[in-house]
Design a protein around this motif. Structure first.
Motif, PDB file in Angstrom:
ATOM      1  N   ARG A   1      -1.196  32.785  47.527  1.00  0.00           N
ATOM      2  CA  ARG A   1      -2.562  32.248  47.544  1.00  0.00           C
ATOM      3  C   ARG A   1      -3.036  31.969  46.114  1.00  0.00           C
ATOM      4  O   ARG A   1      -3.663  30.949  45.835  1.00  0.00           O
TER       5      ARG A   1
ATOM      6  N   SER B   1      -4.471  37.849  42.719  1.00  0.00           N
ATOM      7  CA  SER B   1      -4.807  37.955  44.140  1.00  0.00           C
ATOM      8  C   SER B   1      -3.940  39.057  44.731  1.00  0.00           C
ATOM      9  O   SER B   1      -2.911  39.424  44.155  1.00  0.00           O
TER      10      SER B   1
ATOM     11  N   THR C   1      -9.266  34.388  43.537  1.00  0.00           N
ATOM     12  CA  THR C   1      -9.266  33.346  44.572  1.00  0.00           C
ATOM     13  C   THR C   1     -10.645  33.136  45.182  1.00  0.00           C
ATOM     14  O   THR C   1     -10.854  32.174  45.911  1.00  0.00           O
TER      15      THR C   1
HETATM   16  N1  LIG Z   1     -20.414  34.703  44.363  1.00  0.00           N
HETATM   17  C1  LIG Z   1     -21.334  34.806  43.391  1.00  0.00           C
HETATM   18  O1  LIG Z   1     -22.180  33.892  43.172  1.00  0.00           O
HETATM   19  C2  LIG Z   1     -21.356  36.039  42.511  1.00  0.00           C
HETATM   20  C3  LIG Z   1     -22.249  36.092  41.433  1.00  0.00           C
HETATM   21  C4  LIG Z   1     -22.233  37.214  40.602  1.00  0.00           C
HETATM   22  C5  LIG Z   1     -21.380  38.272  40.865  1.00  0.00           C
HETATM   23  N2  LIG Z   1     -20.552  38.214  41.935  1.00  0.00           N
HETATM   24  C6  LIG Z   1     -19.662  39.343  42.206  1.00  0.00           C
HETATM   25  O2  LIG Z   1     -18.336  38.905  42.010  1.00  0.00           O
HETATM   26  C7  LIG Z   1     -17.474  39.519  42.949  1.00  0.00           C
HETATM   27  C8  LIG Z   1     -16.685  38.433  43.657  1.00  0.00           C
HETATM   28  O3  LIG Z   1     -17.559  37.591  44.368  1.00  0.00           O
HETATM   29  P1  LIG Z   1     -17.013  36.493  45.371  1.00  0.00           P
HETATM   30  O4  LIG Z   1     -18.184  35.836  45.975  1.00  0.00           O
HETATM   31  O5  LIG Z   1     -15.987  35.653  44.686  1.00  0.00           O
HETATM   32  O6  LIG Z   1     -16.307  37.461  46.445  1.00  0.00           O
HETATM   33  P2  LIG Z   1     -15.312  37.222  47.665  1.00  0.00           P
HETATM   34  O7  LIG Z   1     -15.044  35.777  47.848  1.00  0.00           O
HETATM   35  O8  LIG Z   1     -15.831  37.990  48.823  1.00  0.00           O
HETATM   36  O9  LIG Z   1     -13.988  37.971  47.161  1.00  0.00           O
HETATM   37  C9  LIG Z   1     -13.264  37.570  46.036  1.00  0.00           C
HETATM   38  C10 LIG Z   1     -11.792  37.845  46.264  1.00  0.00           C
HETATM   39  O10 LIG Z   1     -11.572  39.259  46.346  1.00  0.00           O
HETATM   40  C11 LIG Z   1     -10.440  39.509  47.170  1.00  0.00           C
HETATM   41  N3  LIG Z   1     -10.807  40.516  48.175  1.00  0.00           N
HETATM   42  C12 LIG Z   1     -11.554  40.360  49.299  1.00  0.00           C
HETATM   43  N4  LIG Z   1     -11.694  41.531  49.937  1.00  0.00           N
HETATM   44  C13 LIG Z   1     -11.017  42.443  49.199  1.00  0.00           C
HETATM   45  C14 LIG Z   1     -10.772  43.831  49.352  1.00  0.00           C
HETATM   46  N5  LIG Z   1     -11.270  44.536  50.375  1.00  0.00           N
HETATM   47  N6  LIG Z   1     -10.005  44.463  48.411  1.00  0.00           N
HETATM   48  C15 LIG Z   1      -9.494  43.766  47.374  1.00  0.00           C
HETATM   49  N7  LIG Z   1      -9.691  42.445  47.167  1.00  0.00           N
HETATM   50  C16 LIG Z   1     -10.445  41.801  48.074  1.00  0.00           C
HETATM   51  C17 LIG Z   1     -10.055  38.192  47.827  1.00  0.00           C
HETATM   52  O11 LIG Z   1      -8.937  37.707  47.114  1.00  0.00           O
HETATM   53  P3  LIG Z   1      -7.428  37.849  47.662  1.00  0.00           P
HETATM   54  O12 LIG Z   1      -7.510  37.931  49.169  1.00  0.00           O
HETATM   55  O13 LIG Z   1      -6.814  36.589  47.195  1.00  0.00           O
HETATM   56  O14 LIG Z   1      -6.896  39.085  47.022  1.00  0.00           O
HETATM   57  C18 LIG Z   1     -11.245  37.293  47.573  1.00  0.00           C
HETATM   58  O15 LIG Z   1     -10.892  35.933  47.437  1.00  0.00           O
HETATM   59  C19 LIG Z   1     -18.356  40.328  43.915  1.00  0.00           C
HETATM   60  O16 LIG Z   1     -18.277  41.687  43.588  1.00  0.00           O
HETATM   61  C20 LIG Z   1     -19.754  39.801  43.655  1.00  0.00           C
HETATM   62  O17 LIG Z   1     -20.740  40.808  43.807  1.00  0.00           O
HETATM   63  C21 LIG Z   1     -20.506  37.112  42.759  1.00  0.00           C
END
Ligand SMILES: NC(=O)c1ccc[n+]([C@@H]2O[C@H](COP(=O)([O-])OP(=O)(O)OC[C@H]3O[C@@H](n4cnc5c(N)ncnc54)[C@H](OP(=O)(O)O)[C@@H]3O)[C@@H](O)[C@H]2O)c1
Length: 231
Positions: free
Chosen positions: A40, A35, A13
């Motif tokens: 969601r 998720s 998500t």
């Molecule tokens: N954003 C970027 O451009 C990017 C680029 C490269 C790598 N990454 C990596 O990809 C990963 C995801 O990035 P993102 O920006 O999409 O992150 P995010 O929006 O902070 O989190 C992704 C999803 O993880 C779930 N989540 C949040 N807190 C959590 C917790 N404490 N325990 C379990 N699930 C949790 C939530 O989904 P639900 O609430 O629906 O479960 C949330 O929608 C990160 O580790 C980041 O380092 C991101």
């Protein structure tokens, strides 16, 4: 990749998970978008499928709970949660991962400072995942350096290569082959210890992207062979 390939994206998500779900589905891979809250996931999947309706041949994204997404995955399960939820999420799905490949794309950034990493004692998130899951589950680190913004803009070409690593070279090659369906170059970069470099590169890309001193945002990392590098 075949038309029956189904992958799971946990934390699907979030921006990174959504972007990956869109890209893989556009390439014809079926996606179980996971998720902690299945409602969601269903809402997000509906929105993403609407975006994909412009792309004939795209597969369906199905929203579900994280555990059901793991069960739906034929082999590959991608972990796209923030580092704060890395270990807990893995603990909650460990028994369901048997026989599958966990693709860890989590970057351990410093809390409140995305310009720097805070690596775990194991060396990297990928190594921490392998330690937590044990030798029976293959862990591959990959997809750390590609920006969610680019992934979510389907009209854009993905502007980076994918660097993958893991202690099982066959599993790492399988992930490399899978991600090539996104139209990117992808490389097997060796053992899981190299995730320390690959994950950490992300902090440098983020630092540049948010810097006012460079004329770009959403940049990526690319390997240039000598004869193809710009003059
Ligand atoms: N954003 C970027 O451009 C990017 C680029 C490269 C790598 N990454 C990596 O990809 C990963 C995801 O990035 P993102 O920006 O999409 O992150 P995010 O929006 O902070 O989190 C992704 C999803 O993880 C779930 N989540 C949040 N807190 C959590 C917790 N404490 N325990 C379990 N699930 C949790 C939530 O989904 P639900 O609430 O629906 O479960 C949330 O929608 C990160 O580790 C980041 O380092 C991101």
């Amino acid at each position: 990749v075949t038309s029956t390939t189904t992958i799971a994206i946990l934390g699907g998500t979030g921006p990174q998970g959504q972007g990956l779900a869109l890209r893989f589905a556009k390439a014809g891979v079926r996606v179980a978008l996971g998720s902690r809250d299945s409602e969601r996931a269903v809402l997000v999947a509906t929105e993403l499928n609407e975006k994909l309706s412009a792309y004939p041949g795209a597969s369906q994204i199905v929203g579900t709970g994280n555990l059901d997404a793991v069960a739906a995955a034929e082999k590959v399960v991608m972990l796209a949660v923030p580092y704060a939820g890395h270990d807990e999420t893995l603990g909650s799905i460990k028994s369901a991962l048997k026989g599958k490949i966990l693709v860890d794309l989590v970057v351990p950034l410093q809390p409140g400072n995305p310009r720097a990493v805070a690596m775990p004692d194991e060396g990297s998130a990928t190594e921490a995942a392998q330690g937590l899951l044990g030798p029976e589950i293959k862990v591959v680190g990959a997809l750390h350096n590609v920006s969610a913004h680019v992934l979510n803009h389907l009209e854009q070409t993905i502007n980076c290569d994918i660097l993958a690593c893991g202690d099982d070279p066959v599993a790492t090659d399988e992930v490399v082959d899978l991600v090539k369906c996104l139209g990117v170059a992808a490389y097997n970069c060796g053992p899981a210890t190299n995730a320390r470099c690959i994950e950490a590169l992300t902090a440098i890309v983020i630092r540049l992207n948010i810097s006012k001193k460079v004329p770009f945002t959403h940049a990526g990392i690319r390997i240039w062979a000598p004869d193809t590098a710009p003059a």
